[in-house]
Design an enzyme around this catalytic site. Sequence first.
Site, PDB file in Angstrom:
ATOM      1  N   LYS A 108       1.145   4.428  -2.703  1.00 21.65           N
ATOM      2  CA  LYS A 108       0.833   6.011  -2.428  1.00 21.65           C
ATOM      3  C   LYS A 108       2.184   6.899  -2.550  1.00 21.65           C
ATOM      4  O   LYS A 108       2.144   8.078  -2.839  1.00 21.65           O
ATOM      5  CB  LYS A 108       0.477   6.012  -0.852  1.00 21.65           C
ATOM      6  CG  LYS A 108      -0.949   5.344  -0.707  1.00 21.65           C
ATOM      7  CD  LYS A 108      -2.083   6.212  -1.512  1.00 21.65           C
ATOM      8  CE  LYS A 108      -3.353   5.690  -1.055  1.00 21.65           C
ATOM      9  NZ  LYS A 108      -4.340   6.412  -1.740  1.00 21.65           N
ATOM     10  N   TYR A 133       0.899  -1.217   0.130  1.00 21.37           N
ATOM     11  CA  TYR A 133      -0.242   0.087  -0.085  1.00 21.37           C
ATOM     12  C   TYR A 133       0.766   1.177   0.160  1.00 21.37           C
ATOM     13  O   TYR A 133       0.680   2.169  -0.700  1.00 21.37           O
ATOM     14  CB  TYR A 133      -0.761  -0.289   1.323  1.00 21.37           C
ATOM     15  CG  TYR A 133      -1.656   1.058   1.610  1.00 21.37           C
ATOM     16  CD1 TYR A 133      -2.864   1.421   1.002  1.00 21.37           C
ATOM     17  CD2 TYR A 133      -1.355   2.073   2.480  1.00 21.37           C
ATOM     18  CE1 TYR A 133      -3.811   2.689   1.251  1.00 21.37           C
ATOM     19  CE2 TYR A 133      -2.063   3.118   2.789  1.00 21.37           C
ATOM     20  CZ  TYR A 133      -3.133   3.443   2.166  1.00 21.37           C
ATOM     21  OH  TYR A 133      -3.799   4.690   2.179  1.00 21.37           O
TER      22      TYR A 133
HETATM   23  N1  LIG Z   1      -8.525   6.222   6.625  1.00 18.66           N
HETATM   24  C1  LIG Z   1      -7.172   6.276   6.654  1.00 18.66           C
HETATM   25  O1  LIG Z   1      -6.606   6.092   7.945  1.00 18.66           O
HETATM   26  C2  LIG Z   1      -6.312   6.899   5.553  1.00 18.66           C
HETATM   27  C3  LIG Z   1      -5.038   7.292   5.682  1.00 18.66           C
HETATM   28  C4  LIG Z   1      -4.299   7.713   4.728  1.00 18.66           C
HETATM   29  C5  LIG Z   1      -4.666   7.637   3.369  1.00 18.66           C
HETATM   30  N2  LIG Z   1      -6.047   7.321   3.052  1.00 18.66           N
HETATM   31  C6  LIG Z   1      -6.539   7.445   1.729  1.00 18.66           C
HETATM   32  O2  LIG Z   1      -7.840   7.994   1.664  1.00 18.66           O
HETATM   33  C7  LIG Z   1      -8.525   7.544   0.631  1.00 18.66           C
HETATM   34  C8  LIG Z   1     -10.090   7.412   1.121  1.00 18.66           C
HETATM   35  O3  LIG Z   1      -9.896   6.389   2.060  1.00 18.66           O
HETATM   36  P1  LIG Z   1     -11.043   6.431   3.312  1.00 18.66           P
HETATM   37  O4  LIG Z   1     -10.347   6.287   4.826  1.00 18.66           O
HETATM   38  O5  LIG Z   1     -12.032   7.415   3.259  1.00 18.66           O
HETATM   39  O6  LIG Z   1     -11.523   4.785   3.084  1.00 18.66           O
HETATM   40  P2  LIG Z   1     -12.905   4.171   2.747  1.00 18.66           P
HETATM   41  O7  LIG Z   1     -14.039   4.753   3.334  1.00 18.66           O
HETATM   42  O8  LIG Z   1     -12.787   2.682   2.893  1.00 18.66           O
HETATM   43  O9  LIG Z   1     -12.993   4.609   1.213  1.00 18.66           O
HETATM   44  C9  LIG Z   1     -12.357   4.090   0.051  1.00 18.66           C
HETATM   45  C10 LIG Z   1     -13.066   4.386  -0.953  1.00 18.66           C
HETATM   46  O10 LIG Z   1     -12.665   3.720  -2.240  1.00 18.66           O
HETATM   47  C11 LIG Z   1     -13.728   2.997  -3.196  1.00 18.66           C
HETATM   48  N3  LIG Z   1     -12.934   2.459  -4.239  1.00 18.66           N
HETATM   49  C12 LIG Z   1     -11.950   1.492  -3.861  1.00 18.66           C
HETATM   50  N4  LIG Z   1     -11.597   0.809  -5.113  1.00 18.66           N
HETATM   51  C13 LIG Z   1     -12.540   1.532  -5.964  1.00 18.66           C
HETATM   52  C14 LIG Z   1     -12.605   1.073  -7.525  1.00 18.66           C
HETATM   53  N5  LIG Z   1     -11.670   0.146  -8.216  1.00 18.66           N
HETATM   54  N6  LIG Z   1     -13.674   1.911  -8.062  1.00 18.66           N
HETATM   55  C15 LIG Z   1     -14.561   2.766  -7.459  1.00 18.66           C
HETATM   56  N7  LIG Z   1     -14.191   3.002  -6.061  1.00 18.66           N
HETATM   57  C16 LIG Z   1     -13.257   2.319  -5.229  1.00 18.66           C
HETATM   58  C17 LIG Z   1     -14.506   2.477  -2.064  1.00 18.66           C
HETATM   59  O11 LIG Z   1     -15.582   1.999  -2.630  1.00 18.66           O
HETATM   60  P3  LIG Z   1     -16.554   0.780  -2.145  1.00 18.66           P
HETATM   61  O12 LIG Z   1     -17.237   1.378  -0.852  1.00 18.66           O
HETATM   62  O13 LIG Z   1     -17.576   0.346  -2.833  1.00 18.66           O
HETATM   63  O14 LIG Z   1     -15.600  -0.330  -1.550  1.00 18.66           O
HETATM   64  C18 LIG Z   1     -14.690   3.451  -0.870  1.00 18.66           C
HETATM   65  O15 LIG Z   1     -15.721   4.245  -1.069  1.00 18.66           O
HETATM   66  C19 LIG Z   1      -7.942   6.377   0.144  1.00 18.66           C
HETATM   67  O16 LIG Z   1      -7.348   6.907  -1.052  1.00 18.66           O
HETATM   68  C20 LIG Z   1      -7.339   6.015   1.246  1.00 18.66           C
HETATM   69  O17 LIG Z   1      -6.121   5.002   0.835  1.00 18.66           O
HETATM   70  C21 LIG Z   1      -6.896   6.997   4.149  1.00 18.66           C
END
Ligand SMILES: NC(=O)c1ccc[n+]([C@@H]2O[C@H](COP(=O)([O-])OP(=O)(O)OC[C@H]3O[C@@H](n4cnc5c(N)ncnc54)[C@H](OP(=O)(O)O)[C@@H]3O)[C@@H](O)[C@H]2O)c1
Length: 254
Positions: A164, A160
């Site tokens: 990133k 992962y």
């Molecule tokens: N939460 C953290 O601690 C954190 C920290 C650093 C960075 N981030 C980054 O922030 C971003 C948002 O994360 P989040 O925390 O909001 O997580 P999240 O709620 O799990 O959201 C991830 C989203 O990505 C969507 N997704 C994944 N693969 C996809 C695809 N092939 N086509 C369309 N949609 C897709 C998922 O859709 P489904 O609902 O349909 O699965 C979900 O809506 C991500 O890029 C993550 O890597 C998060």
Amino acid sequence: MTDRQNSTTPRKILVLGATSGIAEATCRIWAAQGASFFLVARNAEKLAAVAADLKTRGASFVDTAIADLDDTDKHPALLAHAINSLTGMDVAYLAHGILGDQTHAEQDFNTAAQIIHTNFMAPVSLVTWLANFCVQRRSGTIAVLSSVAGDRGRKSNYVYGSSKAGLSAFLDGLRNRVDREGVKVVTIKPGPVRTAMTAGMPKSEKFADVDAVAEAIVKAVAKGKDTVYVPFQWRGIMFVVRHIPERVFKKLNL
Ligand SMILES: NC(=O)c1ccc[n+]([C@@H]2O[C@H](COP(=O)([O-])OP(=O)(O)OC[C@H]3O[C@@H](n4cnc5c(N)ncnc54)[C@H](OP(=O)(O)O)[C@@H]3O)[C@@H](O)[C@H]2O)c1
């Protein structure tokens, strides 16, 4: 421009991965400012719920499309349709991503490749099209959720993290190319945030609150910042982590 908007309030926002917890929280703030949205996600039911919620919170306009963003061949038509529906675009906000299964990815290349495709290849495809669109118009902001995990590979999540890291480096170079053309590229590096992605992780109750993270993102996009750590303390934490000597780092369990 409505009473709720000022010159730095984005008016037309394209959201890729609109059902992400961080994206939803960010869009709730923009909706209260009267923004218009085109929302893209792969889960129709969740997407309809997010769209309905943003309307009740004050969004001026909401249109949606269902798409698996892994399908890069469909990106040009999807993005052209979205911008046509919005009649322009002030901000593109890329939020989709997967954490993936690190243990499985250590043994199986296809699992690693899937994580890298979703988190790196798909955003590269989207951002390449969006940047060229913005350059032609000499305006627009492209805001992308990368991660602090990209700042240094760690044994617990280096697949992962490397996806990133690639994304952050790509955005650095893109910014260097398009800033002089009037286009802003905002790299957002969250630390751990309480969303579906981190649910059930040890100590997840100590992770950052998604609404506080969203507020910081809204400010960074309004100011057209380059790279922003959210919460801001992560800039210092990652400075220290990046500077731990390798002979020490390789013995740590991070
Ligand atoms: N939460 C953290 O601690 C954190 C920290 C650093 C960075 N981030 C980054 O922030 C971003 C948002 O994360 P989040 O925390 O909001 O997580 P999240 O709620 O799990 O959201 C991830 C989203 O990505 C969507 N997704 C994944 N693969 C996809 C695809 N092939 N086509 C369309 N949609 C897709 C998922 O859709 P489904 O609902 O349909 O699965 C979900 O809506 C991500 O890029 C993550 O890597 C998060």
